[in-house]
Design a protein around this motif. Structure first.
Motif, PDB file in Angstrom:
ATOM      1  N   MET A   1       0.816  -1.213  -0.127  1.00 14.90           N
ATOM      2  CA  MET A   1      -0.031   0.010  -0.048  1.00 14.90           C
ATOM      3  C   MET A   1       0.876   1.279   0.132  1.00 14.90           C
ATOM      4  N   HIS A   2       1.452   1.763  -1.240  1.00 16.19           N
ATOM      5  CA  HIS A   2       2.458   2.622  -1.207  1.00 16.19           C
ATOM      6  C   HIS A   2       1.944   4.094  -0.926  1.00 16.19           C
ATOM      7  N   CYS A   3       0.533   4.410  -1.115  1.00 15.21           N
ATOM      8  CA  CYS A   3      -0.191   5.308  -1.147  1.00 15.21           C
ATOM      9  C   CYS A   3      -0.634   5.665   0.478  1.00 15.21           C
ATOM     10  N   VAL A   4      -0.456   4.813   1.185  1.00 13.93           N
ATOM     11  CA  VAL A   4      -0.807   4.789   2.575  1.00 13.93           C
ATOM     12  C   VAL A   4       0.644   5.029   3.314  1.00 13.93           C
ATOM     13  N   GLN A   5       0.589   6.427   4.070  1.00 10.12           N
ATOM     14  CA  GLN A   5       1.903   6.670   4.917  1.00 10.12           C
ATOM     15  C   GLN A   5       1.614   6.771   6.328  1.00 10.12           C
ATOM     16  N   CYS A   6       2.325   5.752   7.143  1.00  7.40           N
ATOM     17  CA  CYS A   6       2.325   5.580   8.390  1.00  7.40           C
ATOM     18  C   CYS A   6       3.266   6.152   9.261  1.00  7.40           C
ATOM     19  N   HIS A   7       3.298   6.745  10.371  1.00  9.96           N
ATOM     20  CA  HIS A   7       4.370   7.304  11.150  1.00  9.96           C
ATOM     21  C   HIS A   7       3.601   6.795  12.738  1.00  9.96           C
ATOM     22  N   CYS A   8       4.658   6.606  13.660  1.00  2.72           N
ATOM     23  CA  CYS A   8       4.402   6.122  15.079  1.00  2.72           C
ATOM     24  C   CYS A   8       4.521   7.515  15.862  1.00  2.72           C
ATOM     25  N   GLU A   9       3.558   7.831  16.512  1.00  7.47           N
ATOM     26  CA  GLU A   9       3.399   8.798  17.638  1.00  7.47           C
ATOM     27  C   GLU A   9       3.414   8.479  19.143  1.00  7.47           C
ATOM     28  N   PRO A  10       4.368   8.822  19.878  1.00  4.23           N
ATOM     29  CA  PRO A  10       4.683   8.446  21.153  1.00  4.23           C
ATOM     30  C   PRO A  10       3.640   9.105  22.011  1.00  4.23           C
ATOM     31  N   GLN A  11       2.825   8.417  22.960  1.00  2.00           N
ATOM     32  CA  GLN A  11       1.925   8.916  23.754  1.00  2.00           C
ATOM     33  C   GLN A  11       2.066   8.259  25.202  1.00  2.00           C
ATOM     34  N   LYS A  12       1.892   9.111  26.150  1.00  2.00           N
ATOM     35  CA  LYS A  12       2.234   8.964  27.823  1.00  2.00           C
ATOM     36  C   LYS A  12       0.585   8.847  28.221  1.00  2.00           C
ATOM     37  N   SER A  13       0.870   7.609  29.195  1.00  2.00           N
ATOM     38  CA  SER A  13      -0.374   7.531  29.863  1.00  2.00           C
ATOM     39  C   SER A  13      -0.360   8.502  31.332  1.00  2.00           C
ATOM     40  N   ARG A  14      -1.417   8.316  32.030  1.00  2.00           N
ATOM     41  CA  ARG A  14      -1.499   8.966  33.028  1.00  2.00           C
ATOM     42  C   ARG A  14      -0.419   8.766  34.230  1.00  2.00           C
ATOM     43  N   ARG A  15       0.121   7.137  34.044  1.00  2.00           N
ATOM     44  CA  ARG A  15       1.244   6.888  35.062  1.00  2.00           C
ATOM     45  C   ARG A  15       2.477   7.344  34.523  1.00  2.00           C
ATOM     46  N   GLY A  16       2.540   7.800  33.508  1.00  2.00           N
ATOM     47  CA  GLY A  16       3.681   8.406  32.860  1.00  2.00           C
ATOM     48  C   GLY A  16       4.370   7.203  31.909  1.00  2.00           C
ATOM     49  N   LYS A  17       3.627   6.006  31.820  1.00  2.00           N
ATOM     50  CA  LYS A  17       4.118   5.129  30.760  1.00  2.00           C
ATOM     51  C   LYS A  17       4.174   5.600  29.093  1.00  2.00           C
ATOM     52  N   VAL A  18       5.219   5.230  28.552  1.00  2.00           N
ATOM     53  CA  VAL A  18       5.009   5.585  27.149  1.00  2.00           C
ATOM     54  C   VAL A  18       4.838   4.516  26.191  1.00  2.00           C
ATOM     55  N   SER A  19       3.861   4.840  25.219  1.00  2.00           N
ATOM     56  CA  SER A  19       3.560   3.696  24.460  1.00  2.00           C
ATOM     57  C   SER A  19       3.445   4.278  23.094  1.00  2.00           C
ATOM     58  N   GLY A  20       3.002   3.520  22.066  1.00  2.00           N
ATOM     59  CA  GLY A  20       3.009   4.385  20.709  1.00  2.00           C
ATOM     60  C   GLY A  20       1.768   4.115  20.030  1.00  2.00           C
ATOM     61  N   LYS A  21       1.305   5.140  19.095  1.00  2.00           N
ATOM     62  CA  LYS A  21       0.155   5.150  18.488  1.00  2.00           C
ATOM     63  C   LYS A  21       0.439   5.322  17.088  1.00  2.00           C
ATOM     64  N   VAL A  22      -0.192   4.461  16.184  1.00  2.00           N
ATOM     65  CA  VAL A  22      -0.021   4.638  14.663  1.00  2.00           C
ATOM     66  C   VAL A  22      -0.904   5.489  13.845  1.00  2.00           C
ATOM     67  N   ASN A  23      -0.469   6.441  13.222  1.00  2.00           N
ATOM     68  CA  ASN A  23      -1.301   7.345  12.552  1.00  2.00           C
ATOM     69  C   ASN A  23      -1.039   7.239  11.087  1.00  2.00           C
ATOM     70  N   CYS A  24      -2.072   6.772  10.297  1.00  2.00           N
ATOM     71  CA  CYS A  24      -1.591   6.799   8.996  1.00  2.00           C
ATOM     72  C   CYS A  24      -2.599   7.602   8.169  1.00  2.00           C
ATOM     73  N   LYS A  25      -1.986   8.104   6.923  1.00  2.00           N
ATOM     74  CA  LYS A  25      -2.579   8.925   6.039  1.00  2.00           C
ATOM     75  C   LYS A  25      -2.577   8.629   4.378  1.00  2.00           C
ATOM     76  N   ASN A  26      -3.692   8.722   3.783  1.00  2.00           N
ATOM     77  CA  ASN A  26      -3.625   8.454   2.356  1.00  2.00           C
ATOM     78  C   ASN A  26      -2.996   9.655   1.557  1.00  2.00           C
ATOM     79  N   ILE A  27      -1.808   9.365   1.011  1.00  3.79           N
ATOM     80  CA  ILE A  27      -1.301  10.663   0.425  1.00  3.79           C
ATOM     81  C   ILE A  27      -1.606  10.670  -1.335  1.00  3.79           C
ATOM     82  N   LYS A  28      -2.420   9.730  -1.610  1.00  7.89           N
ATOM     83  CA  LYS A  28      -2.812   9.739  -3.129  1.00  7.89           C
ATOM     84  C   LYS A  28      -3.284  11.317  -3.627  1.00  7.89           C
ATOM     85  N   GLN A  29      -3.985  11.948  -2.736  1.00  5.95           N
ATOM     86  CA  GLN A  29      -4.514  13.308  -2.968  1.00  5.95           C
ATOM     87  C   GLN A  29      -3.408  14.083  -3.289  1.00  5.95           C
ATOM     88  N   ASP A  30      -2.156  14.064  -2.773  1.00  4.55           N
ATOM     89  CA  ASP A  30      -1.325  14.863  -2.512  1.00  4.55           C
ATOM     90  C   ASP A  30      -0.185  14.805  -3.699  1.00  4.55           C
TER      91      ASP A  30
END
Length: 878
Positions: A1-30
């Protein structure tokens, strides 16, 4: 899926633990709007591209490529901070100013090189930490290199590394204290590296040092070479597995494969194949730009057989340029190679259930091309017997261990060590090992889940060879007197070089991460606890923040060196909580340093001897070598010339500078000159005891002090002035007037040349010379010697004379010989008896003090003139 570009965003919970959230975007319109009739879809691209139709469409391809680079860089920065289940990778152990930068270079044969060469290719990886640049170099299809040279932006050698002899295909080295201007050139990718073999084969490869975004994630690699002789082609592949899927990402850096003569970039078709035993498993066809011949792609969903072949080093990657001039390079894929040490410090503080037992564990690993992992493990200071020793993954949930390999059968209770190999590494395990994602765990009878635990990670190469082959000295609270119940532990590599300097590298783990934590490491001779404050038995190695320290200790006492040789010395690490020692370990380093640390003069002398013992043919080819008295000397070397043992010569980039030995000013009344020595010494037998040393020496004690080189120069000597930061100024010559201590400098007078097109052989040369083809070999050698040595002074008796000076010699008992004239001709004293005119008179006489006989009539007339000066003047005017 070359037209879908994803990156990982770090997120912190209330206890301060770091986890990752995947954010993807369709770049075909660009995708940009194209104005060509037949746009095509290139492999690995989302947007279509115009292959023909001018610069506008090509620019869009380049822009999209740069967009990918920026996105990759952003992702890299995020990964360095924290992502997904790698959140435990932190920068807590990196002290202030310890930022690292990684570089890479592909070295191939130069196209315009006149040297006969094979198709040698080398890959160099560099790590810059502050002002030290470490390098790991692997090579193929060439002999064992003997010399590595770093070249600045002008192509001038900036640093040279002599490769030690050996059979290893890995070269490890460090360039310490890189100058600030060169650091800027390195960061801006303006430096090159050259590597050559001995004179017999004379292979030479060269490449540019560049930063690359893929270095931080690389876990597999390949050197790509050509079957053609003298091809000047090569490349490298940097590969890594996806974090969760069996996708193999790779980036190619190609050199010489794409031939381009046009100024404007063009698209060139290439073919990339994945092979095993000459069978094609995967194939990718794509177009790359001629001016940026890098290529990135993903091989998706590798099956179990492909992953197995990858782990065993049996997969081959081949890259071919298609079209009118088909050319191909290929190489086998193996685990990433470097001079870094894969090691682990195990502590009770890092156990799944943290404790404070005072025990320690150490491990070092070596990964081979066929996927076999050799290991050496040692544990000591445990509270009870070892029941299991395992390599594990990071647990997904607390106390839920994921065991990959059980090393317990190889563990010896008597030695506390486990030595063996793990031959069933999967490709995923190799990837995790080289990404610092594996752990080693020691379980005991009292701690069934684990008493000690440590992360397996790479220790960056720092110039020491020992860490890659030898188990370190364990440091534990168990060895402190009295024992300290601490969760901290550590280990240290210590060695003594031929100059009796101590090199050390210390790692600690499990220390409490307080804000004001400062760690001090000291080297002690074996002593009771009450003697630890005695400075004769103790030396501070370093104070450091974090988990790592390294350095060199030069001025070590003979007592400490003896303790190291006997194994009765120890390293003690203290903290603010335990100032009298938190962890400690006994150090045994055999050495022959009976007289302590050697002086810098002895080091330089031995280094010079090592250098002069090299092949003389190598010295002849060095453009900075000096030729003097039918012998070649390397730049920077010094020696005693054959013509006078009381002189000292130095080579400064083809220029030989010889000065007399400066003897110290003696304050005694009687001196003697020992046979074979240049300088007199005080005669202690005749010297009076009440002679007092004057408080200060005369300002001009038979010599001149020159500010440029901050040295004393003997009367009559000449030299090229040294002016920092420019070095030796060859267009000027200074001389010393011994009577006044005055330094006189003047411009060099260049010799008259007979050729029509004189040239300046080197930018630093003052005088031009005739081109080499217009001179014979003998004349060239003579000219080189004369230019190197001139202008020279003459020494006659105890006096020094400048070039072209003339004098009458003085002979003891007879006095000044006025009938003999001497003069100085470029360092050579020449003398000739005065030629007397032929006399025709009959009355000849010889006057005392006169050289030649004279006519008696002329003599009488001269006497009359002397008595009547007014008549003499009148006579002369007529």
């Amino acid at each position: 899926m070359h037209c879908v570009q994803c990156h990982c965003e770090p997120q912190k919970s209330r206890r301060g633990k770091v986890s990752g959230k995947v954010n993807c975007k369709n770049i075909k319109q660009d995708c940009p709007a194209l104005d060509c009739d037949n746009p095509v879809q290139l492999a690995g691209h989302c947007c279509k591209t115009c292959l023909q139709g001018g610069k506008k469409q090509i620019d869009s391809v380049l822009n999209s490529f740069e967009y990918s680079r920026r996105k990759s860089k952003e992702r890299e920065e995020e990964l360095h901070k924290s992502y997904n289940d790698r959140s435990y990778l932190s920068s807590e152990d990196v002290g202030p100013g310890e930022s690292r930068t990684d570089f890479v270079a592909v070295l191939t044969r130069l196209k315009d090189s006149w040297l006969p060469s094979s198709s040698g290719v080398a890959r160099a990886r560099f790590t810059l930490t502050r002002s030290s640049l470490t390098f790991s170099i692997t090579y193929q299809r060439m002999g064992h290199p003997t010399k590595i040279v770093f070249l600045d932006s002008d192509g001038t050698p900036a640093f040279e590394y002599r490769v030690p002899k050996g059979d290893s295909d890995m070269i490890c080295g460090v360039w310490k204290n890189v100058a600030e201007p060169l650091l800027r050139q390195l960061q801006s990718e303006q430096m090159h590296i050259s590597m050559s073999t001995s004179t017999g084969q004379r292979d030479e490869v060269e490449g540019r040092i560049i930063k690359h975004r893929a270095l931080f994630a690389e876990t597999f690699s390949s050197i790509l070479t050509s079957e053609e002789e003298n091809s000047a082609m090569g490349g490298i592949a940097m590969l890594t597995l996806s974090d969760t899927e069996n996708n193999l990402h790779f980036i190619l850096i190609l050199q010489g494969l794409i031939q381009h003569r046009d100024r404007d970039p063009i698209l060139v078709p290439i073919r990339v194949q994945l092979l095993c035993r000459q069978h094609i498993l995967r194939e990718i066809r794509a177009n790359i730009t001629s001016h940026d011949p890098d290529f990135a792609e993903v091989l998706t969903d590798l099956n179990s057989r492909e992953l197995f072949w990858l782990s065993r080093g049996q997969l081959e990657i081949a890259v071919a340029a298609e079209g009118q001039d088909p050319r191909q390079i290929s190489g086998f894929i193996t685990g990433r190679k470097s001079c870094d040490t894969i090691q682990s410090v195990m502590s009770s503080s890092d156990a799944l259930i943290p404790g404070k037992t005072g025990g320690v564990g150490s491990a070092i690993f070596n990964l081979h091309d066929n996927g076999t992992l050799q290991y050496q493990v040692q544990v000591t200071g445990l509270t009870s017997d070892v029941v299991s020793l395992t390599i594990e993954l990071k647990p997904r949930r607390r106390n839920k261990r994921s065991i990959l390999c059980d090393l317990t059968p190889e563990f010896s209770k008597a030695t506390g060590q486990a030595i063996g190999s793990w031959s069933r590494l999967e490709a995923r395990h190799m990837h995790m090992l080289l990404q610092n994602e594996l752990f080693i765990n020691v379980a005991t009878a009292h701690s069934q889940e684990g008493e000690l635990r440590g992360q397996i990670k790479a220790l960056p190469y720092s110039g020491l060879e020992a860490p890659r082959h030898e188990l370190p000295t364990p440091l534990a609270g168990h060895f402190v007197s009295p024992p300290v119940r601490t969760g901290a532990s550590g280990h240290a590599w210590v060695s003594v070089d031929k100059y009796c300097h101590l090199h050390y590298e210390i790692l600690v783990a499990g220390l409490s991460q307080t804000d004001d934590l400062t760690v001090n490491a000291r080297l002690h001779g074996l002593a009771e606890i009450g003697e630890l404050d005695d400075s004769t038995h103790m030396r501070l190695l370093t104070g450091f923040y974090g988990s790592k320290a390294q350095g060199v200790l030069k001025d070590i006492s003979v007592e400490l060196l003896k303790h190291l040789d006997q194994g009765t010395a120890f390293i003690q690490v203290s903290t603010k909580l335990n100032p009298r020692g938190e962890i400690r370990g006994q150090v045994h380093v055999p050495n022959n340093c009976e007289f302590g640390t050697r002086s810098e003069a002895e080091e330089e002398e031995e280094e010079l001897e090592d250098f002069l013992s090299k092949d003389p043919e190598e010295l002849k080819k060095d453009p900075h070598t000096c030729f003097f008295e039918n012998q070649h000397y390397p730049h920077g070397s010094s020696w005693t010339p054959n013509y006078d043992k009381c002189f000292s010569c130095i080579c400064q980039k083809r220029t030989v500078i010889c000065d007399p030995v400066i003897c110290p000013a003696l304050t005694c009344s009687r001196t003697i000159k020992p046979e074979g020595k240049c300088c007199p010494i005080c005669d202690e037998r005749k010297e009076l005891k009440d002679v007092k040393v004057p408080e200060r020496v005369d300002e001009h004690p038979e010599g001149c002090y020159f500010e440029g080189d901050q040295k004393m120069h003997a009367p009559g000597t000449t030299w090229h002035p040294f002016v920092p930061p420019f070095g030796y100024i060859k267009c000027a010559v200074c001389s010393c007037k011994g009577s006044t201590g005055e330094v006189h400098c003047e411009k060099v007078t260049c010799p008259m040349l007979t050729c029509s097109n004189p040239v300046r052989r080197h930018p630093t040369d003052c005088c031009k010379v005739c081109p080499q083809e217009e001179r014979t070999t003998a004349a060239l050698e003579h000219s080189d010697m004369m230019q190197a040595d001139s202008p020279r002074y003459c020494k006659f008796g105890k006096n020094y004379y400048h070039n072209s000076d003339s004098w009458h010699p003085w002979v003891p008992l007879f006095g000044e010989m006025k009938c003999i004239n001497c003069w100085c001709d470029h360092g050579v004293t020449k003398c000739q008896r005065k030629q007397c005119p032929l006399l025709t008179c009959s009355n000849i006489t010889r006057t005392e003090g006169s050289c030649c006989p004279e006519c008696l009539d002329d003599k009488e007339e001269d006497d009359m003139v002397m008595k009547a000066p007014d008549k003499r003047q009148t006579w002369r005017h007529h």
